[in-house]
Design an enzyme around this catalytic site. Structure first.
Site, PDB file in Angstrom:
ATOM      1  N   HIS A  37      30.077 -20.290 -33.279  1.00 54.04           N
ATOM      2  CA  HIS A  37      30.203 -21.751 -33.267  1.00 54.04           C
ATOM      3  C   HIS A  37      29.821 -22.312 -31.894  1.00 54.04           C
ATOM      4  CE1 HIS A  37      32.833 -20.813 -36.739  1.00 54.04           C
ATOM      5  NE2 HIS A  37      32.400 -21.966 -37.184  1.00 54.04           N
ATOM      6  N   ASP A  58      24.796 -19.630 -42.600  1.00 56.17           N
ATOM      7  CA  ASP A  58      26.013 -20.191 -42.013  1.00 56.17           C
ATOM      8  C   ASP A  58      25.649 -21.597 -41.510  1.00 56.17           C
ATOM      9  OD1 ASP A  58      28.636 -20.394 -41.164  1.00 56.17           O
ATOM     10  OD2 ASP A  58      28.585 -18.577 -39.944  1.00 56.17           O
TER      11      ASP A  58
END
Length: 501
Positions: A195, A267
């Site tokens: 992230h 993702d």
């Protein structure tokens, strides 16, 4: 065939197949608990998938109404969610999950229990109109200091992770919800959260084959309808591009060597491992060219402008020759094929009843040290929650711990939240003569937490310790409970032991 939106004629839908295909491969999110007008309009133009997050869910009834609203525009829409159970929950983001996560299931190591938990989770999702779950995590958590996987993994042994991944896929899909096994080719041996940056795995080919890929082979054999890519660099497989953008990893390894023929989903493209290096438009083009079929975006970006930019980037790439039109068409057809499967699979559950299998599993996952000398509490304790910063996947919206459940069993229980080495002094003062229950999460990863717990136990050796992360640190305290996760049911199972319920 793709179901057309209300009022759309076949001739209109065929005018611009390229535009429709570009929209079909996107999986965007959106804000709010009802669908915005722009999203409904995009469904009519070809958008085939929508991603849901905690911000979209208030109650199961509201969620069912939201998915019905989406299907009024396009009845074959894929409604996806990031519902792992355990620490990562969207369905119960404000209360904590009714299901323990993967690590608790791995600790029990009963594949039938894992299948039953996944089935019941899938049943509840299907009842709310969700038909694609970005789960399970098939990552082998070989690095106990991994900042983003941890209890989201079934464990550190490849064979254990493989058998439970297969059981989870089977259970979830028997409930009519497509599984999306993640994060290919394996995110367990990383020390960086994708992230925030681009992680790297430097394992050799044999280790990768024996460790990282074993659970994905099992998932493919179990019929996983989707696989999610990882934003990680694996130089042994591709020294230049992360897995999400790598043709050697997606086309050659996943499609070729492993024989996978289902949907490949990226993702979240807004994660910094991609957005901070390639940008989401360029990254999306490269992902599709590498072999991905669906572009997940919307965890942090959720608006019509993002959808428009990605659609236009894909169309431009096709027209310039960078992205072959047949590759985009193939990707769009794989999305539609999954939609057809969910439509047929969802009919099997009419009248199914729920169960308390999640609580049963959480109780079985408990590991106690010192129980032979422990007398359950009869007076309300003071709960000191030693709280680390939550990782992005888990988020900070979801409550965790044992205080709420202890308050129910022992009214008058008080609690405090602590985040630094001054914890012990402050907690001792706040607790007064009450028994202390210290709740920790991944003590082994946080030196301040270990130091605070040392000080608490030095002053109050009768302190009860509840570890709700990976139980890597040496068990200590008058009673030590390892829950293998921080789901609400894990807290309840621990509280029952402490209160003798």
């Amino acid at each position: 065939m793709t179901t057309l939106a209300r009022g759309t004629t076949a001739s209109n839908s065929e005018k611009d197949g390229l535009t429709r295909d570009a929209l079909t491969v996107l999986q965007p999110g959106f804000p709010g608990t009802t669908a915005p007008d722009w999203l409904l309009r995009r469904l009519g133009e070809g958008l085939a998938s929508v991603g849901l997050f905690g911000r979209n869910i208030a109650t199961s009834e509201q969620l069912a109404a939201l998915t019905a609203q989406l299907r009024a525009e396009r009845d074959d829409v894929l409604v996806a969610i990031d519902e792992e159970g355990g620490d990562v929950t969207r369905l119960e983001v404000r209360t904590g999950s009714s299901f323990p996560g993967n690590h608790a299931l791995g600790a029990v190591d009963d594949v039938e229990l894992t299948r039953e938990v996944a089935f019941e989770l899938g049943r509840r999702l299907a009842a709310c109109g969700v038909n694609l779950n970005w789960a399970p995590s098939a990552d082998v958590n070989s690095n106990p200091s991994n900042p983003v996987i941890g209890v989201r993994s079934f464990g550190a042994a490849p064979d254990l992770v493989a058998r439970h991944t297969a059981a989870y896929v089977t259970g979830l899909q028997s409930a009519g919800v497509a599984a999306c096994t993640k994060h290919f080719p394996g995110h367990g041996d990383t020390a960086v959260d994708s992230h925030h940056a681009l992680p790297r795995i430097d394992a050799g080919p044999q280790v990768l084959s024996d460790r990282e890929l074993a659970p994905f082979r099992a998932a493919i054999a179990a019929g996983s309808r989707a696989v999610m890519t990882a934003h990680i660099l694996v130089p042994t497989l591709d020294p230049d591009r992360p897995a999400t953008l790598s043709r050697p990893i997606l086309a050659d390894l996943l499609r070729g060597d492993l024989g996978y023929d289902g949907l490949i989903v990226t993702d979240g493209m807004e994660m910094q491992a991609i957005a901070g290096t390639y940008g989401i438009e360029r990254g999306s083009v490269l992902a599709l060219a590498a072999g991905a079929d669906a572009i997940c975006v919307g965890g942090g970006l959720a608006d019509d402008e993002t959808v428009r930019r990605l659609r236009d980037a894909l169309i431009t790439a096709v027209r310039s020759g960078e992205l072959p039109e047949e590759r985009l068409a193939d990707a769009a057809e794989r999305v539609r094929a999954l939609a057809r499967w969910t439509a047929s699979a969802g009919d099997a559950l009419a009248g199914s009843a729920g169960s308390d299998i999640g609580l049963h599993a959480a109780r079985r996952a408990l590991r106690l040290t010192g129980a032979e000398h422990f007398t359950p509490l009869t007076e309300p304790p003071y709960v000191a929650a030693l709280t680390p910063m939550a990782n992005f996947a888990v988020g900070d919206e979801t409550p965790w711990g044992v205080a709420a459940e202890l308050s129910r069993l022992l009214p008058g229980t008080e609690t405090g939240t602590f985040t630094d080495e001054d914890t012990a002094r402050t907690a001792l003062r706040a607790a007064g003569p009450r028994r202390i229950v210290a709740v920790v999460r991944d003590e082994h990863r946080h030196p301040w937490m270990a130091a605070a717990l040392d000080a608490l136990l030095a002053a109050r050796p009768d302190t009860i310790v509840v570890e709700m992360g990976l139980p890597q640190a040496t068990p200590r305290g008058a009673l030590h409970l390892a829950t293998h996760g921080a789901a609400r049911v894990c807290g309840r199972a621990a509280a029952e032991i402490i209160a003798g319920a």
